[in-house]
Enzyme design. Structure first.
Site, PDB file in Angstrom:
ATOM      1  N   ASP A 117      27.949  43.533  37.247  1.00 53.63           N
ATOM      2  CA  ASP A 117      28.685  42.295  36.959  1.00 53.63           C
ATOM      3  C   ASP A 117      27.770  41.379  36.153  1.00 53.63           C
ATOM      4  O   ASP A 117      26.550  41.426  36.301  1.00 53.63           O
ATOM      5  CB  ASP A 117      29.039  41.565  38.270  1.00 53.63           C
ATOM      6  CG  ASP A 117      30.217  42.205  38.993  1.00 53.63           C
ATOM      7  OD1 ASP A 117      30.991  42.941  38.363  1.00 53.63           O
ATOM      8  OD2 ASP A 117      30.353  41.946  40.210  1.00 53.63           O
ATOM      9  N   ARG A 123      33.130  45.792  30.372  1.00 51.46           N
ATOM     10  CA  ARG A 123      34.293  45.051  30.881  1.00 51.46           C
ATOM     11  C   ARG A 123      34.241  43.683  30.190  1.00 51.46           C
ATOM     12  O   ARG A 123      33.196  43.031  30.205  1.00 51.46           O
ATOM     13  CB  ARG A 123      34.195  44.856  32.388  1.00 51.46           C
ATOM     14  CG  ARG A 123      35.319  43.979  32.951  1.00 51.46           C
ATOM     15  CD  ARG A 123      34.946  43.340  34.291  1.00 51.46           C
ATOM     16  NE  ARG A 123      34.715  44.302  35.335  1.00 51.46           N
ATOM     17  CZ  ARG A 123      33.847  44.095  36.353  1.00 51.46           C
ATOM     18  NH1 ARG A 123      33.146  42.969  36.419  1.00 51.46           N
ATOM     19  NH2 ARG A 123      33.689  45.011  37.265  1.00 51.46           N
TER      20      ARG A 123
HETATM   21  C1  LIG Z   1      38.164  42.581  37.289  1.00 50.09           C
HETATM   22  C2  LIG Z   1      37.462  41.304  36.986  1.00 50.09           C
HETATM   23  C3  LIG Z   1      36.069  41.268  37.032  1.00 50.09           C
HETATM   24  C4  LIG Z   1      35.391  40.091  36.711  1.00 50.09           C
HETATM   25  N1  LIG Z   1      34.020  40.094  36.622  1.00 50.09           N
HETATM   26  C5  LIG Z   1      33.385  39.003  36.182  1.00 50.09           C
HETATM   27  C6  LIG Z   1      31.985  39.017  35.906  1.00 50.09           C
HETATM   28  O1  LIG Z   1      31.303  40.023  36.085  1.00 50.09           O
HETATM   29  N2  LIG Z   1      31.407  37.870  35.469  1.00 50.09           N
HETATM   30  C7  LIG Z   1      32.126  36.724  35.238  1.00 50.09           C
HETATM   31  O2  LIG Z   1      31.554  35.725  34.798  1.00 50.09           O
HETATM   32  N3  LIG Z   1      33.448  36.680  35.513  1.00 50.09           N
HETATM   33  C8  LIG Z   1      34.086  37.775  35.954  1.00 50.09           C
HETATM   34  N4  LIG Z   1      35.445  37.725  36.182  1.00 50.09           N
HETATM   35  C9  LIG Z   1      36.147  36.417  36.230  1.00 50.09           C
HETATM   36  C10 LIG Z   1      36.615  35.983  34.843  1.00 50.09           C
HETATM   37  O3  LIG Z   1      35.513  35.611  34.066  1.00 50.09           O
HETATM   38  C11 LIG Z   1      37.589  34.802  34.955  1.00 50.09           C
HETATM   39  O4  LIG Z   1      36.936  33.730  35.554  1.00 50.09           O
HETATM   40  C12 LIG Z   1      38.851  35.112  35.761  1.00 50.09           C
HETATM   41  O5  LIG Z   1      39.311  36.394  35.479  1.00 50.09           O
HETATM   42  C13 LIG Z   1      39.981  34.121  35.407  1.00 50.09           C
HETATM   43  O6  LIG Z   1      40.286  34.213  34.060  1.00 50.09           O
HETATM   44  P1  LIG Z   1      41.578  34.944  33.458  1.00 50.09           P
HETATM   45  O7  LIG Z   1      41.087  35.882  32.405  1.00 50.09           O
HETATM   46  O8  LIG Z   1      42.378  35.586  34.503  1.00 50.09           O
HETATM   47  O9  LIG Z   1      42.342  33.815  32.676  1.00 50.09           O
HETATM   48  P2  LIG Z   1      42.779  32.348  33.106  1.00 50.09           P
HETATM   49  O10 LIG Z   1      43.192  31.696  31.814  1.00 50.09           O
HETATM   50  O11 LIG Z   1      41.755  31.679  33.934  1.00 50.09           O
HETATM   51  O12 LIG Z   1      44.035  32.604  34.017  1.00 50.09           O
HETATM   52  C14 LIG Z   1      45.234  33.188  33.518  1.00 50.09           C
HETATM   53  C15 LIG Z   1      46.243  33.191  34.663  1.00 50.09           C
HETATM   54  O13 LIG Z   1      45.779  34.083  35.697  1.00 50.09           O
HETATM   55  C16 LIG Z   1      46.059  33.578  36.985  1.00 50.09           C
HETATM   56  N5  LIG Z   1      44.775  33.313  37.690  1.00 50.09           N
HETATM   57  C17 LIG Z   1      43.529  33.317  37.155  1.00 50.09           C
HETATM   58  N6  LIG Z   1      42.607  33.062  38.103  1.00 50.09           N
HETATM   59  C18 LIG Z   1      43.273  32.867  39.261  1.00 50.09           C
HETATM   60  C19 LIG Z   1      42.881  32.560  40.603  1.00 50.09           C
HETATM   61  N7  LIG Z   1      41.600  32.422  40.937  1.00 50.09           N
HETATM   62  N8  LIG Z   1      43.856  32.416  41.562  1.00 50.09           N
HETATM   63  C20 LIG Z   1      45.143  32.604  41.238  1.00 50.09           C
HETATM   64  N9  LIG Z   1      45.586  32.891  39.972  1.00 50.09           N
HETATM   65  C21 LIG Z   1      44.667  33.020  39.011  1.00 50.09           C
HETATM   66  C22 LIG Z   1      46.859  32.321  36.780  1.00 50.09           C
HETATM   67  O14 LIG Z   1      48.210  32.674  36.740  1.00 50.09           O
HETATM   68  C23 LIG Z   1      46.418  31.865  35.390  1.00 50.09           C
HETATM   69  O15 LIG Z   1      47.352  31.041  34.745  1.00 50.09           O
HETATM   70  C24 LIG Z   1      36.139  38.905  36.441  1.00 50.09           C
HETATM   71  C25 LIG Z   1      37.523  38.951  36.410  1.00 50.09           C
HETATM   72  C26 LIG Z   1      38.191  40.123  36.641  1.00 50.09           C
HETATM   73  C27 LIG Z   1      39.676  40.146  36.552  1.00 50.09           C
END
Ligand SMILES: Cc1cc2nc3c(=O)[nH]c(=O)nc-3n(C[C@H](O)[C@H](O)[C@H](O)COP(=O)(O)OP(=O)(O)OC[C@H]3O[C@@H](n4cnc5c(N)ncnc54)[C@H](O)[C@@H]3O)c2cc1C
Length: 299
Positions: free
Chosen positions: A127, A177
């Site tokens: 990660d 990723r």
């Molecule tokens: C499989 C996976 C691995 C990840 N690994 C890392 C990593 O190694 N390092 C890192 O910095 N980040 C990591 N992340 C987190 C990532 O950086 C984002 O902070 C997170 O995915 C929210 O962003 P989004 O792309 O979903 O878009 P956003 O624009 O934040 O959200 C889009 C939509 O998704 C839904 N959503 C998003 N977050 C939430 C929540 N917490 N609760 C409920 N609904 C939500 C809502 O409907 C929102 O409108 C990971 C995310 C995923 C999915």
């Protein structure tokens, strides 16, 4: 963002309030691997793949780091005794392997996990943490990639440096990723506007889908996913060339929708009792979650 005092209050509230249990267990699959493996088995039966994350970061001693690694070895053994071990892999943090105590220790412990995982051909993803660790994480990954092709990492579209890292790591054969990024970063290193983070996300994802090594498109953003999947169709990129990843407990409906459309879908499943930092990052992403807690905290 939460102020320090609020954050402390939230931590103790989160740990001791029964009100919090349903919200915590929405995002965290259990306190230990035995509990976490139960929903994983159900998801893999359905065809959803899994990335298991034993929660923990910023270990403070060699012993603590060694213990985290022992837990990962145990996770790998547990995966191998499930019905669909090839549908599960693991995600690990280098600060869990002692990165705060030095690169050497982190590399040594990460290699221990890789060696064990290689026996069963299980993939291990690092990660990506805050930007202070980005270069060190990439350096360590580069050192092990040749010997352990069963590993890769994560890049964050909010960092200005990420397009260059994506090209470099792709050429080295690393699986990537792509995420938007979950840490609070200064404007010297990262975009602060959502529209810029999203634009960068789309551009890097398209690059990875065309040129990458089985990239993981990790987002719950439906409109971005729509655009990227249209792009793949137009470019003739097969569904088998990439996977979609989402977090356990978030947009389960979307996970199953894409699964039924024939995409590879993987849920990132965290478990363990060191869930607080992970949990607060999830809250920060969604004001609705935070509001729910705040309303109940100060009554
Ligand atoms: C499989 C996976 C691995 C990840 N690994 C890392 C990593 O190694 N390092 C890192 O910095 N980040 C990591 N992340 C987190 C990532 O950086 C984002 O902070 C997170 O995915 C929210 O962003 P989004 O792309 O979903 O878009 P956003 O624009 O934040 O959200 C889009 C939509 O998704 C839904 N959503 C998003 N977050 C939430 C929540 N917490 N609760 C409920 N609904 C939500 C809502 O409907 C929102 O409108 C990971 C995310 C995923 C999915």
């Amino acid at each position: 963002m939460l102020k320090m005092a609020d954050s402390k209050k939230l931590e103790s509230f989160a740990k001791y309030s029964s009100l919090m249990k349903p919200l915590v267990s929405k995002f965290i699959a259990g306190n230990n691997i035995e509990e976490a493996i139960v929903p994983c088995e159900k998801l893999t039966e359905d065809g959803i793949q899994i990335a298991l994350d034993f929660l923990g970061e910023n270990t403070k001693s060699e012993e603590e780091s060694e213990n985290a690694v022992k837990s990962y070895i145990n996770v790998l053994d547990n995966i191998n005794s499930t019905k669909y071990p090839d549908r599960m892999n693991i995600a690990i943090k280098l600060t869990q392997c002692g990165l705060d105590l030095g690169d050497e220790l982190a590399e040594k412990l990460y290699r221990k996990v890789l060696k064990h995982a290689k026996k069963s051909d299980t993939f291990v993803r690092i990660d990506m943490e805050g930007s202070a660790y980005t270069q060190r994480t990439i350096n360590i990954l580069e050192k092990v990639l040749k010997e352990y092709p069963n590993t890769g990492t994560v890049l964050q579209s909010y960092l200005y440096r990420t397009p260059d890292d994506a090209v470099k790591l792709t050429k080295l054969g690393s699986r990537i990723r792509i995420v938007k990024g979950a840490y609070l970063e200064p404007k010297e290193v990262a975009y602060s506007e959502k529209k810029d983070v999203d634009k960068s996300y789309i551009e890097i994802s398209k690059y990875l889908m065309k040129n990458g090594n089985y990239p993981a498109i990790a987002t719950h953003d439906e409109s971005i996913l729509y655009e990227l999947l249209q792009f793949a169709k137009l470019e003739g990129i097969p569904k088998s060339a990439f996977e979609l990843q989402m977090l356990y407990g978030i947009r389960k409906d979307l996970q199953y929708k894409y699964l039924h459309e024939g995409y590879n879908v993987r849920a990132y499943v965290p478990y363990g009792d060191s869930w607080y930092p992970y949990f607060t990052r999830r809250l920060a992403e969604r004001p609705a979650n935070l509001l729910f807690i705040m309303n109940n905290m100060f009554r």
